[in-house]
Design a protein around this motif. Structure first.
Motif, short mmCIF file in Angstrom:
data_model
loop_
_atom_site.label_atom_id
_atom_site.label_comp_id
_atom_site.label_asym_id
_atom_site.label_seq_id
_atom_site.Cartn_x
_atom_site.Cartn_y
_atom_site.Cartn_z
N ILE A 71 -7.39 0.11 1.03
CA ILE A 71 -7.07 0.10 -0.41
C ILE A 71 -8.33 0.05 -1.27
CG2 ILE A 71 -4.78 -0.91 -0.11
CD1 ILE A 71 -5.97 -3.64 -0.80
N ALA A 72 -9.49 0.33 -0.68
CA ALA A 72 -10.75 0.22 -1.41
C ALA A 72 -10.80 1.16 -2.60
CB ALA A 72 -11.93 0.49 -0.47
N ASP A 73 -10.12 2.29 -2.52
CA ASP A 73 -10.13 3.24 -3.63
C ASP A 73 -9.14 2.87 -4.74
OD1 ASP A 73 -7.95 3.71 -1.95
OD2 ASP A 73 -7.88 5.85 -2.42
N ARG A 74 -8.41 1.78 -4.55
CA ARG A 74 -7.40 1.38 -5.53
C ARG A 74 -7.69 0.01 -6.14
NH1 ARG A 74 -2.04 2.31 -2.00
NH2 ARG A 74 -0.99 2.00 -4.01
N VAL A 75 -8.69 -0.69 -5.60
CA VAL A 75 -9.11 -1.99 -6.13
C VAL A 75 -10.52 -1.83 -6.70
CG1 VAL A 75 -9.55 -4.41 -5.64
CG2 VAL A 75 -7.71 -3.22 -4.43
N HIS A 76 -10.68 -2.08 -7.98
CA HIS A 76 -11.93 -1.78 -8.67
C HIS A 76 -12.57 -3.07 -9.18
CE1 HIS A 76 -10.31 2.29 -8.50
NE2 HIS A 76 -9.21 1.82 -9.08
N PHE A 77 -13.67 -3.47 -8.55
CA PHE A 77 -14.43 -4.64 -8.99
C PHE A 77 -15.44 -4.16 -10.04
CE2 PHE A 77 -12.93 -5.90 -4.77
CZ PHE A 77 -12.44 -7.17 -5.03
N VAL A 78 -15.17 -4.46 -11.30
CA VAL A 78 -15.95 -3.87 -12.39
C VAL A 78 -16.94 -4.84 -13.01
CG1 VAL A 78 -14.12 -2.22 -12.91
CG2 VAL A 78 -14.15 -4.43 -14.09
N GLY A 79 -17.01 -6.08 -12.50
CA GLY A 79 -17.92 -7.06 -13.06
C GLY A 79 -17.39 -7.66 -14.35
N PRO A 80 -18.19 -8.53 -14.99
CA PRO A 80 -17.74 -9.13 -16.26
C PRO A 80 -17.71 -8.09 -17.36
CG PRO A 80 -20.02 -9.71 -15.82
CD PRO A 80 -19.53 -8.98 -14.60
N LEU A 81 -16.68 -8.11 -18.17
CA LEU A 81 -16.53 -7.13 -19.23
C LEU A 81 -16.80 -7.77 -20.59
CD1 LEU A 81 -13.26 -5.29 -18.12
CD2 LEU A 81 -15.63 -4.55 -17.78
N PRO A 82 -17.61 -7.14 -21.44
CA PRO A 82 -17.75 -7.64 -22.81
C PRO A 82 -16.41 -7.54 -23.53
CG PRO A 82 -18.75 -5.48 -22.58
CD PRO A 82 -18.38 -5.92 -21.20
N CYS A 83 -16.28 -8.31 -24.60
CA CYS A 83 -14.97 -8.44 -25.26
C CYS A 83 -14.28 -7.11 -25.57
CB CYS A 83 -15.12 -9.27 -26.54
SG CYS A 83 -15.37 -11.03 -26.20
N ALA A 85 0.82 -1.22 0.00
CA ALA A 85 0.00 0.00 0.00
C ALA A 85 0.85 1.26 0.00
CB ALA A 85 -0.94 0.00 1.21
N ASP A 86 2.12 1.13 0.35
CA ASP A 86 3.00 2.31 0.34
C ASP A 86 3.48 2.68 -1.05
OD1 ASP A 86 4.34 -0.29 0.63
OD2 ASP A 86 6.21 0.85 0.55
N LEU A 87 3.16 1.84 -2.04
CA LEU A 87 3.60 2.08 -3.42
C LEU A 87 2.41 2.47 -4.29
CD1 LEU A 87 5.93 -1.04 -3.81
CD2 LEU A 87 6.64 1.33 -3.42
N PRO A 88 2.65 3.19 -5.38
CA PRO A 88 1.55 3.57 -6.27
C PRO A 88 1.14 2.41 -7.17
CG PRO A 88 3.61 4.47 -7.09
CD PRO A 88 3.94 3.83 -5.77
N TRP A 89 -0.13 2.10 -7.21
CA TRP A 89 -0.69 1.09 -8.10
C TRP A 89 -2.21 1.20 -8.11
CZ3 TRP A 89 -4.15 -1.79 -5.45
CH2 TRP A 89 -3.95 -1.94 -4.06
N GLN A 90 -2.83 0.65 -9.13
CA GLN A 90 -4.28 0.49 -9.22
C GLN A 90 -4.54 -0.92 -9.72
OE1 GLN A 90 -6.88 2.75 -8.56
NE2 GLN A 90 -5.35 4.15 -7.67
N CYS A 91 -5.58 -1.57 -9.21
CA CYS A 91 -5.88 -2.94 -9.63
C CYS A 91 -7.34 -3.03 -10.09
CB CYS A 91 -5.64 -3.92 -8.49
SG CYS A 91 -5.92 -5.66 -8.95
#
Length: 381
Positions: A246-258, A215-221
């Motif tokens: 880390i809730a603002d850096r982990v994004h649950f976006v659901g199933p993605l179309p192709c 969490a001390d490093l920059p990343w997005q997931c």
């Protein structure tokens, strides 16, 4: 060329239920048609075993009783198929239906396509176990079949461990992968991508624990995958991410179309996959097709899917299943070591050039089906 009857799950084209198994079935059906086979699809409701998401999502062996509605639907479909026909059946439907398929094997040439052994052992906490196990329903079905096709070498070995099958009748047809443009990524390697249904076996809890250590490093997931298979588990993961800050850096976006999934791959730097078990892990080769390295757990057939670059080095980092500290250490190494990132990217691009397409998968299956359709020809070949 011979007619082929292909029994597939009725949700094979459901955009809300994307899975490696459904994609595999769809590509094989199209590929066999392109080779000249007349493919007749029979869609049957899958039993309460889930689809290809492994333990924790309903695909583990929960009961020795066959789901009546699924078996009845399968029985109705098989009665419409002429005697002597070659019938390819998705294992999701076939493995739990011996009362239908064992008698049917007397008049039809059955070939079972096994994505995940029904009798594979599960241990506590949804982790996979390689201990002795087996399911009597699946054993009866596979023994009665004219041939069995496993979607990975790991799956074939597991089937032969579980059941008294003739090795000569159990074949392998690994998934292919479509060519894709190289991912663009970011200079710092901070865009992480996880592609998996959000169920306990896919290890999102381990992934979150690992990400909390960096969490001390920059990343997005970005986590792309179905969110409705286990809503309670999804809420638990959201709680874990909030508690870890880390809730603002982990994004649950659901199933993605192709198209959206293609864009997610294009924007990512590395695939992170913390699953507790995989028969193959098609998402790994999908990432490699875009030149993306992989950080993953070393489970089942996943190391084979990851493979090696031309120099023999892996295009990613593998860690033992269930160890969030080691997984976090691997992610930290990726984020802080520019030299490592460049090396893994080079390996991934080299591995990209060695990946097999779906035509190879289809040819392997066609060879098995042809031998089943013409056993006399096979005997004299």
């Amino acid at each position: 060329m011979t007619d082929l009857h292909f029994v597939v799950p009725d949700a094979i084209d459901d955009p809300h239920r994307p899975s490696g198994g459904n994609l595999y079935d769809r590509r094989v059906s199209a590929g066999l048609s392109a080779l000249g086979w007349t493919v007749v699809e029979h869609r049957v409701p899958g039993p309460a075993l889930g689809r290809g998401h492994g333990p924790g999502s309903g695909s583990g062996p929960e009961s020795s009783r066959e789901p009546e509605s699924a078996s009845a639907a399968l029985q109705r479909e098989l009665t419409t198929i002429p005697t002597g026909s070659v019938v390819l059946l998705d294992g999701l439907i076939a493995s739990g239906s011996p009362s239908v398929l064992v008698p049917a094997a007397a008049r039809l040439r059955l070939v079972v396509l096994v994505h995940l052994p029904l009798g594979h052992a599960w241990s506590a906490g949804s982790a996979w176990s390689d201990g002795p196990s087996g399911d009597p329903r699946e054993s009866r079905v596979l023994t009665a079949a004219a041939a069995v096709i496993a979607t990975s070498g790991w799956t074939r070995r597991r089937l032969l461990e579980l059941y008294p099958l003739d090795p000569a009748r159990v074949h392998v047809a690994e998934p292919g992968v479509d060519p894709a443009p190289l991912g663009l990524g970011t200079p710092a390697g901070s865009a992480l991508l996880c592609v998996a249904a959000v169920t306990p076996d896919k290890g999102h809890d381990l992934l979150l624990a690992a990400l909390a250590t960096v969490a001390d490093l920059p990343w997005q997931c970005t986590c792309a995958g179905a969110l409705d298979l286990d809503p309670g588990w999804v809420e638990h993961l959201r709680h874990l991410s909030r508690r870890a800050g880390i809730a603002d850096r982990v994004h649950f976006v659901g199933p993605l179309p192709c198209p959206d999934l293609d864009r997610a791959y294009a924007a990512a730097d590395v695939l992170v996959h913390a699953s507790s078990g995989e028969t193959y892990a098609m998402v790994v080769t999908e990432a490699l097709a875009r030149g993306l390295p992989v950080i993953a757990t070393s489970v089942g057939g996943l190391p084979k899917a990851l493979g090696q670059a031309s120099g023999g080095d892996r295009p990613g980092l593998l860690v033992p299943a269930g160890d969030s500290e080691l997984f976090g250490a691997a992610v930290r190494s990726w984020l802080v070591d520019d030299g490592l990132r460049q090396e893994l990217r080079a390996r991934a691009r080299a591995r990209r050039g060695t990946l097999s397409g779906w035509s190879a998968t289809t040819r392997s299956i066609a060879e098995v089906l042809d031998r089943v359709a013409h056993p006399g020809r096979a005997a004299h070949s």
